[in-house]
Design a protein around this motif. Structure first.
Motif, PDB file in Angstrom:
ATOM      1  N   MET A 164      23.023  32.893  19.468  1.00 30.21           N
ATOM      2  CA  MET A 164      22.169  33.517  18.455  1.00 30.21           C
ATOM      3  C   MET A 164      22.893  34.671  17.778  1.00 30.21           C
ATOM      4  N   ARG A 165      23.669  35.415  18.575  1.00 33.68           N
ATOM      5  CA  ARG A 165      24.436  36.522  17.979  1.00 33.68           C
ATOM      6  C   ARG A 165      25.365  36.004  16.902  1.00 33.68           C
ATOM      7  N   LYS A 166      26.002  34.844  17.181  1.00 35.20           N
ATOM      8  CA  LYS A 166      26.917  34.274  16.184  1.00 35.20           C
ATOM      9  C   LYS A 166      26.168  33.881  14.928  1.00 35.20           C
ATOM     10  N   ARG A 167      24.974  33.335  15.094  1.00 36.66           N
ATOM     11  CA  ARG A 167      24.192  32.941  13.924  1.00 36.66           C
ATOM     12  C   ARG A 167      23.765  34.155  13.110  1.00 36.66           C
ATOM     13  N   VAL A 168      23.366  35.211  13.819  1.00 39.52           N
ATOM     14  CA  VAL A 168      23.000  36.437  13.098  1.00 39.52           C
ATOM     15  C   VAL A 168      24.224  36.967  12.349  1.00 39.52           C
ATOM     16  N   ALA A 169      25.379  36.936  13.027  1.00 40.00           N
ATOM     17  CA  ALA A 169      26.589  37.428  12.383  1.00 40.00           C
ATOM     18  C   ALA A 169      26.918  36.590  11.155  1.00 40.00           C
ATOM     19  N   LEU A 170      26.645  35.284  11.235  1.00 38.58           N
ATOM     20  CA  LEU A 170      26.881  34.420  10.078  1.00 38.58           C
ATOM     21  C   LEU A 170      25.922  34.791   8.947  1.00 38.58           C
ATOM     22  N   ALA A 171      24.664  35.039   9.311  1.00 38.85           N
ATOM     23  CA  ALA A 171      23.688  35.445   8.291  1.00 38.85           C
ATOM     24  C   ALA A 171      24.138  36.736   7.628  1.00 38.85           C
TER      25      ALA A 171
ATOM     26  N   LEU B 169      35.968  32.968   9.426  1.00 36.52           N
ATOM     27  CA  LEU B 169      35.324  32.774  10.724  1.00 36.52           C
ATOM     28  C   LEU B 169      36.383  32.858  11.812  1.00 36.52           C
ATOM     29  N   ASP B 170      36.174  33.750  12.774  1.00 37.66           N
ATOM     30  CA  ASP B 170      37.126  33.873  13.880  1.00 37.66           C
ATOM     31  C   ASP B 170      36.524  33.189  15.103  1.00 37.66           C
ATOM     32  N   GLU B 171      37.010  32.047  15.433  1.00 35.61           N
ATOM     33  CA  GLU B 171      36.511  31.244  16.555  1.00 35.61           C
ATOM     34  C   GLU B 171      34.991  31.138  16.563  1.00 35.61           C
ATOM     35  N   PRO B 172      34.405  30.517  15.535  1.00 30.06           N
ATOM     36  CA  PRO B 172      32.947  30.502  15.434  1.00 30.06           C
ATOM     37  C   PRO B 172      32.273  29.696  16.538  1.00 30.06           C
ATOM     38  N   THR B 173      32.933  28.700  17.081  1.00 31.22           N
ATOM     39  CA  THR B 173      32.244  27.866  18.072  1.00 31.22           C
ATOM     40  C   THR B 173      32.642  28.207  19.500  1.00 31.22           C
ATOM     41  N   ALA B 174      33.541  29.199  19.673  1.00 34.16           N
ATOM     42  CA  ALA B 174      33.934  29.554  21.040  1.00 34.16           C
ATOM     43  C   ALA B 174      32.724  30.091  21.786  1.00 34.16           C
ATOM     44  N   GLY B 175      32.532  29.610  22.985  1.00 36.60           N
ATOM     45  CA  GLY B 175      31.419  30.114  23.793  1.00 36.60           C
ATOM     46  C   GLY B 175      30.085  29.465  23.486  1.00 36.60           C
ATOM     47  N   LEU B 176      30.065  28.488  22.586  1.00 41.59           N
ATOM     48  CA  LEU B 176      28.809  27.776  22.328  1.00 41.59           C
ATOM     49  C   LEU B 176      28.815  26.455  23.105  1.00 41.59           C
ATOM     50  N   ASP B 177      27.628  25.980  23.453  1.00 47.34           N
ATOM     51  CA  ASP B 177      27.578  24.685  24.118  1.00 47.34           C
ATOM     52  C   ASP B 177      27.863  23.609  23.073  1.00 47.34           C
ATOM     53  N   PRO B 178      28.244  22.396  23.486  1.00 45.71           N
ATOM     54  CA  PRO B 178      28.653  21.363  22.519  1.00 45.71           C
ATOM     55  C   PRO B 178      27.595  21.088  21.454  1.00 45.71           C
ATOM     56  N   ILE B 179      26.315  21.140  21.858  1.00 38.31           N
ATOM     57  CA  ILE B 179      25.268  20.868  20.872  1.00 38.31           C
ATOM     58  C   ILE B 179      25.231  21.989  19.848  1.00 38.31           C
ATOM     59  N   GLY B 180      25.262  23.208  20.372  1.00 39.60           N
ATOM     60  CA  GLY B 180      25.252  24.372  19.478  1.00 39.60           C
ATOM     61  C   GLY B 180      26.475  24.368  18.575  1.00 39.60           C
TER      62      GLY B 180
ATOM     63  N   VAL C  62      39.472  30.249  11.979  1.00 37.96           N
ATOM     64  CA  VAL C  62      40.380  30.233  13.121  1.00 37.96           C
ATOM     65  C   VAL C  62      39.627  29.556  14.249  1.00 37.96           C
ATOM     66  N   THR C  63      40.212  28.526  14.847  1.00 36.63           N
ATOM     67  CA  THR C  63      39.458  27.836  15.888  1.00 36.63           C
ATOM     68  C   THR C  63      40.371  27.175  16.903  1.00 36.63           C
ATOM     69  N   HIS C  64      39.815  26.986  18.089  1.00 37.04           N
ATOM     70  CA  HIS C  64      40.515  26.219  19.118  1.00 37.04           C
ATOM     71  C   HIS C  64      39.767  24.933  19.407  1.00 37.04           C
ATOM     72  N   ASP C  65      38.638  24.786  18.714  1.00 35.52           N
ATOM     73  CA  ASP C  65      37.735  23.691  19.035  1.00 35.52           C
ATOM     74  C   ASP C  65      38.205  22.431  18.326  1.00 35.52           C
ATOM     75  N   LEU C  66      38.749  21.481  19.083  1.00 31.21           N
ATOM     76  CA  LEU C  66      39.306  20.271  18.468  1.00 31.21           C
ATOM     77  C   LEU C  66      38.239  19.466  17.750  1.00 31.21           C
ATOM     78  N   ASP C  67      37.025  19.454  18.313  1.00 28.93           N
ATOM     79  CA  ASP C  67      35.955  18.702  17.656  1.00 28.93           C
ATOM     80  C   ASP C  67      35.657  19.277  16.280  1.00 28.93           C
ATOM     81  N   SER C  68      35.579  20.597  16.201  1.00 35.45           N
ATOM     82  CA  SER C  68      35.331  21.218  14.898  1.00 35.45           C
ATOM     83  C   SER C  68      36.441  20.896  13.934  1.00 35.45           C
TER      84      SER C  68
END
Lengths: 379, 261
Positions: free
Chosen positions: B148-155, B167-178, B200-206
């Motif tokens: 939620m913090r990431k979403r607020v930061a995006l807003a 975006l600096d690692e936007p999906t780091a620390g989120l569950d796969p669904i999130g 910037v990301t490490h998430d291969l899926d993203s």
């Protein structure tokens, strides 16, 4: 970029002609009040918004247009988000559709009656004070237990940590504590002598300096300085460790944070504060002696002789006995407030302030209790 | 038609003490694309992001955003800050303000004339666009979960309708669904609002799902900046290991499967 503008045709079928750039940069905020006023007067009439003149649109502009539209009739018909809009370009369509589904305002709840808030705050503060007093007492108990455990199991003792804190809280404070007590001794001698001179009793300045510095000022001012200097740093250090989950990590590893963080700090102040208080007492005498010699024509030899003759050692003992108690109080409050930090950097700052205020209050309270105690003992 | 460069980095050198992080680094970001930036730990991905937005001052080189120079000569901060939004790694929400106040902060700073009602409505919409429910606005950042913090930061990053989103690692620390929802959110923003996104990301899926092009940082430079398929064909050993490793193959496989399904 042109400014956001609009013109209105009122009547049974009101019509807004929007023109220019409907973006924050082009002044949505400026025309928002006018649109609101218009919306109030034309509630529940089918509205047409002509978008032909709009050359630029952002999410805020789309939001304002949709809000106006939905307030005037086509309320929340999400299946037709563009109903009522005319001459919309493809690019703007997307934004308007998106805005239609996301019209949410985070209104802040209206403030309550002020007297209620005052009452609530008084109640909350009272409860907090009682709660905190209880918590501090149980924390003191826990720290005592850990300290006795350390005596029983000397392997738990962390000498490096204790010495480190003695250095930063004690050794590094030598200069400021010494200078301060020297100046206080000098001021007491000077002010005392000025008043005593009226009775021709200048020479009693020696007693004044001796008793006040040895018994009260030396140790009390040291404690006040350490409370401001080390108490706050204990809170800040432990509090920021708490925020970064370092303390949770310790607990998970089976390290008791009381053993690792609190006991060394308490021990360090238990040792460092008496040492500093001793220094303060001696330098206070030196300051008083210097003023006597330079300004009051009482030579150092006479000062020494009178001090030895009249000031009994009891004064010194009464002063020094208080020092470890003050040190303990400051360290425990500093660590306790640090452990209580929750959530945010804001709370860390608040706790640091509370830590200094509480330890100052406690030092002076304990000093007053000691005064009563020694008076009863005729010491 | 050659794509228009919205960010242009030329010959940048970044150095901390004797440790050189970037040397003669060049990078182009095109308008309207999602650029993924990858690289091993310590190759200076975040430093590059900070350099582009002007938080880190390089030792040499040239940086331009939207044709305005960031370095060597800095264009006025206000002019640039309205056009960029940054999502920091842990959100960097102001902990003393509520969520709504956090989102309203850039609005009030850049448009002091804004009314409370309008600010609240805009903040509400941005939070809703970021996928947050009503009622979250009154909460303090410390009461929120990481996602939620990431979403607020995006807003908050989108409050001023920026043209470029960092975006600096936007999906780091989120569950796969999130994380998947976040990817969709970002793609939606790009499609609907025409944003350019530097991620910037490490998430291969993203990387596989969301990005148009991928820039790989290694050997103090951007060694390749191209669509993912082209990057994967590169012979560079690090790239081979990155995409050819078990996780890289798994992510690729699952994406193919979901496409054919």
């Amino acid at each position: 970029m042109s400014k956001a503008e609009f013109s209105v045709e009122d009547g049974p079928a009101p019509r807004i002609e929007a023109r220019g750039g409907w973006t924050m940069a082009d002044g949505i905020a400026r025309i928002d009040a006018q649109i609101r006023k218009f919306t109030e007067t034309t509630l529940d009439k089918p509205l047409i918004i002509d978008m032909a003149g709009v050359d630029n649109l952002d999410t805020s502009g789309a939001m304002v247009l949709q809000r106006t539209m939905q307030a005037c009739g086509a309320r929340a018909d999400l299946s037709q988000p563009l109903k009522g809009f005319e001459n919309v370009s493809d690019h703007h369509k997307v934004l308007l559709e998106q805005a239609a589904g996301n019209l949410v305002s985070c209104e802040t709840p209206p403030p309550r009656a002020s007297w209620l808030v005052v009452l609530e705050r008084v109640g909350q503060a009272t409860e907090n004070i009682l709660d905190e007093a209880l918590h501090i007492m149980s924390f003191v108990g826990a720290v005592m237990v850990r300290m006795f455990e350390t005596i029983r199991h000397p392997g738990r003792f962390r000498p490096t940590s204790v010495v480190h804190h003695m250095e930063s809280a004690g050794l590094n404070a030598l200069f400021i504590v010494g200078l301060m007590s020297f100046l206080i001794g000098a001021v007491v001698a000077f002010m005392g002598a000025t008043v005593l001179a009226e009775f021709g009793a200048e020479v009693f300045a020696v007693e004044l300096v001796g008793i006040s510095v040895l018994r009260e000022f030396g140790v009390l001012l040291t404690a006040i300085l350490i409370a401001g200097r080390s108490g706050s740093s204990f809170t800040a250090a432990i509090g920021s460790m708490k925020l970064r989950e370092e303390i949770d990590a310790m607990q998970a590893m089976g390290i008791d944070p009381l053993d690792a963080l609190v006991v060394p700090r308490v021990l360090a102040l238990l040792i460092a504060v008496p040492c500093l208080a001793f220094l303060a007492a001696i330098l206070g005498l030196v300051g008083g002696g210097a003023v006597c010699a330079l300004a009051l024509d009482i030579p150092p030899a006479l000062f020494m002789a009178r001090t030895q003759e009249i000031i009994v050692i009891d004064n010194f003992i009464v002063g020094m006995v208080k020092a470890p108690v003050f040190g303990f109080a400051i360290a425990v409050i500093g660590c306790y407030q640090g452990m209580m930090v929750r959530g945010s950097a804001e709370d860390l700052g608040r706790r640091t302030t509370i830590s200094v205020v509480q330890s100052l209050f406690l030092v002076i309270l304990v000093d007053a209790l000691f005064a009563v105690f020694f008076m009863e003992l005729d010491y | 038609m050659a794509p228009e460069n919205i960010i242009e980095v030329r010959g940048v050198r970044n150095q901390f003490g004797t440790q050189v992080v970037h040397k003669d680094l060049d990078l182009d970001v095109h308008r309207g694309e999602i650029l993924g930036v990858v690289g091993g730990s310590g190759t200076g991905k975040s430093v590059l992001l900070r350099t582009i937005v002007g938080l880190q001052i390089p030792k040499a080189g040239k940086v331009e955003i939207l044709g305005k120079q960031i370095y060597p000569k800095r264009a006025s901060a206000k002019e640039i800050n309205e056009d960029i939004g940054i999502l920091f790694q842990d959100g960097a929400l102001f902990s003393s303000m509520t969520v709504a106040e956090n989102v309203m902060a850039p609005l009030r700073e850049h448009h002091p004339e804004i009314s409370d009602e309008l600010a609240e409505e805009i903040a509400g919409m941005k939070l809703s666009l970021s996928g947050l429910n009503e009622g979250v606005g009154e909460k303090m950042p410390s009461e929120l979960s990481g996602g939620m913090r990431k979403r607020v930061a995006l807003a908050r990053a989108m409050a001023l309708d920026p043209k470029i989103l960092f975006l600096d690692e936007p999906t780091a620390g989120l569950d796969p669904i999130g994380a998947a929802k976040f990817d969709e959110l970002i793609m939606g923003l790009r499609d609907n609002l025409g944003l350019t996104i530097f991620m910037v990301t490490h998430d291969l899926d993203s990387l596989i799902r969301a990005t148009d092009r991928v820039a790989v940082l290694a050997e103090k430079q951007v060694i390749i900046n191209a669509p993912l398929d082209e990057v994967r064909r590169s012979n560079h050993p690090w790239i081979q290991e990155y995409f050819g490793g078990p996780r890289g193959r798994a992510a690729q496989g699952s994406n193919l499967a979901s496409q054919s399904a």
